[in-house]
Write a protein that holds these residues in place. Structure first.
Motif, PDB file in Angstrom:
ATOM      1  N   ARG A 112       0.827  -1.206   0.000  1.00  0.00           N
ATOM      2  CA  ARG A 112       0.000   0.000   0.000  1.00  0.00           C
ATOM      3  C   ARG A 112       0.862   1.257   0.000  1.00  0.00           C
ATOM      4  N   PHE A 113       1.940   1.236   0.781  1.00  0.00           N
ATOM      5  CA  PHE A 113       2.846   2.389   0.796  1.00  0.00           C
ATOM      6  C   PHE A 113       3.440   2.630  -0.583  1.00  0.00           C
ATOM      7  N   LYS A 114       3.909   1.559  -1.251  1.00  0.00           N
ATOM      8  CA  LYS A 114       4.512   1.706  -2.573  1.00  0.00           C
ATOM      9  C   LYS A 114       3.476   2.203  -3.584  1.00  0.00           C
ATOM     10  N   ALA A 115       2.258   1.687  -3.496  1.00  0.00           N
ATOM     11  CA  ALA A 115       1.218   2.117  -4.437  1.00  0.00           C
ATOM     12  C   ALA A 115       0.893   3.598  -4.255  1.00  0.00           C
ATOM     13  N   LEU A 123       4.784   7.879 -10.873  1.00  0.00           N
ATOM     14  CA  LEU A 123       5.939   7.059 -11.240  1.00  0.00           C
ATOM     15  C   LEU A 123       5.588   5.870 -12.126  1.00  0.00           C
ATOM     16  N   LEU A 124       4.327   5.647 -12.402  1.00  0.00           N
ATOM     17  CA  LEU A 124       3.896   4.415 -13.053  1.00  0.00           C
ATOM     18  C   LEU A 124       4.573   4.204 -14.408  1.00  0.00           C
ATOM     19  N   ASP A 125       4.504   5.210 -15.283  1.00  0.00           N
ATOM     20  CA  ASP A 125       5.058   5.042 -16.630  1.00  0.00           C
ATOM     21  C   ASP A 125       6.571   4.825 -16.588  1.00  0.00           C
ATOM     22  N   ASP A 126       7.268   5.579 -15.736  1.00  0.00           N
ATOM     23  CA  ASP A 126       8.724   5.433 -15.656  1.00  0.00           C
ATOM     24  C   ASP A 126       9.133   4.087 -15.075  1.00  0.00           C
ATOM     25  N   ILE A 127       8.349   3.554 -14.172  1.00  0.00           N
ATOM     26  CA  ILE A 127       8.669   2.240 -13.602  1.00  0.00           C
ATOM     27  C   ILE A 127       8.668   1.169 -14.687  1.00  0.00           C
ATOM     28  N   VAL A 164       6.965  -4.302  -8.955  1.00  0.00           N
ATOM     29  CA  VAL A 164       8.069  -3.993  -9.869  1.00  0.00           C
ATOM     30  C   VAL A 164       9.014  -2.982  -9.224  1.00  0.00           C
ATOM     31  N   LEU A 165       8.455  -1.993  -8.555  1.00  0.00           N
ATOM     32  CA  LEU A 165       9.269  -0.976  -7.882  1.00  0.00           C
ATOM     33  C   LEU A 165      10.142  -1.610  -6.802  1.00  0.00           C
ATOM     34  N   SER A 166       9.588  -2.531  -6.033  1.00  0.00           N
ATOM     35  CA  SER A 166      10.357  -3.176  -4.958  1.00  0.00           C
ATOM     36  C   SER A 166      11.466  -4.051  -5.517  1.00  0.00           C
ATOM     37  N   ARG A 167      11.148  -4.854  -6.540  1.00  0.00           N
ATOM     38  CA  ARG A 167      12.118  -5.815  -7.076  1.00  0.00           C
ATOM     39  C   ARG A 167      13.237  -5.138  -7.859  1.00  0.00           C
TER      40      ARG A 167
END
Length: 323
Positions: A112-115, A123-127, A164-167
């Motif tokens: 939830r924090f990352k979302a 940040l969605l598109d850049d991720i 994806v952001l975490s990994r």
């Protein structure tokens, strides 16, 4: 009369010539020396290819920051004197004081924090552009600046991109002795790296402050309701102290939920310039050497006895067959 027998001599093992089909290391060395020019050529090709691959990949930008949990000035009150009410209150209230390093880690690791971080800083598109480039190129229209949805693909959502952001980007290291946590972000885009690490610290601070203040507000409401029903002056005094502690806890983190020991600092690393060429050159050296030795034996060099020739013929026959 003593009979003397001559000592029995132990026969030495018979030593014959080495088997003709035995692999000779000197023969392999001869093959490598004979085709040294070919091996060197392919090794240079691997070296150049690794350098070009490292250049195409580009450098990696890493930004890190060190944080520490704020120390609590007061410990959680002892509710043992309250009897049954104390047990009930302990189950209802969160009286652990300021958030420690373990609680900060739990908040940081939560999806939830990352979302929320992705949605807050867009940040969605850049991720997907940096973390899943194949998916991005296939389903994102860069001209129109939007995702192309169809029956087999739906636009990603922040909760989905959190993994994806975490990994692919976030790193975390905890030093239990010093009581610090090092947060890091790495990517090939320097602006994205800086944006994520600074946004993560800011949002983590807001995220924890909101959570703790929400818990304090609920605790205060609960204690005030209990205060109405209690007549005993001693219990009322303890409840008032607990309410004051909750108010103080909310005030302590009103500005910051944790201490930033080292502010975000970004560095540029390009280890691929060394690793890629060396690995590619060494790989091509091994592959070319193995191929040279293999072809040398398959084409009739080396062992020439009947058994070796039989296996060579079988390998030749099966080499280009599919089934």
């Amino acid at each position: 009369m003593n009979d003397k027998h001559p000592p029995t001599s132990i026969p030495e093992p018979a030593r014959g010539p080495a088997p003709e089909d035995e692999i000779n290391l000197l023969e392999i060395a001869y093959v490598l020396v004979k085709y040294k020019a070919l091996i060197a050529l392919f090794s240079i090709i691997g070296l150049v290819g690794g350098f070009l691959a490292a250049r195409a990949k580009g450098p990696t930008y890493i930004a890190s920051a060190v944080i520490m949990a704020k120390e609590s000035d007061k410990q959680a009150p002892n509710l043992g004197a309250f009897g049954a009410f104390g047990s009930f209150a302990a189950g209802q209230l969160n009286l652990a004081g300021n958030p420690g390093l373990d609680k900060i880690e739990i908040h940081f690791d939560s999806r939830r924090f990352k979302a929320e971080l992705i949605e807050k800083y867009d940040l969605l598109d850049d991720i997907y552009r940096l973390g899943l480039p194949k998916v991005f190129r296939r389903h994102y229209d860069t001209t129109a600046g939007r995702w192309m949805e169809d029956e087999n693909f739906s636009k990603p959502i922040p909760m989905q991109a959190a993994g994806v952001l975490s990994r692919n980007f976030f790193g975390k290291e905890i030093d239990g002795k010093k009581g610090t946590m090092t947060l890091s972000v790495k990517s090939s885009d320097p602006l994205f790296t800086t944006k994520v690490i600074e946004g993560a610290l800011e949002h983590l601070n807001d995220y924890i402050r909101t959570d703790v203040q929400h818990d304090s507000k609920n605790n205060i409401n609960f204690l005030e309701q209990q205060l109405i029903t209690i007549i005993d002056p001693l219990l009322r005094e303890k409840l008032l102290g607990m309410i004051a502690a909750e108010i103080e806890k909310a005030m302590v983190i009103s500005n910051e939920a944790f201490k930033i020991i080292d502010k975000p600092f970004r560095v540029k690393k390009h280890r691929e310039k060394i690793i890629y060429p060396v690995a590619a050159a060494f790989g091509m050296f091994l592959a070319t050497s193995a191929a040279a030795v293999f072809l040398y034996y398959i084409l009739g060099g080396g062992n020439i006895n009947s058994e070796s020739q039989r296996w060579v013929k079988r390998i030749r026959r099966e080499l280009f067959r599919i089934f």
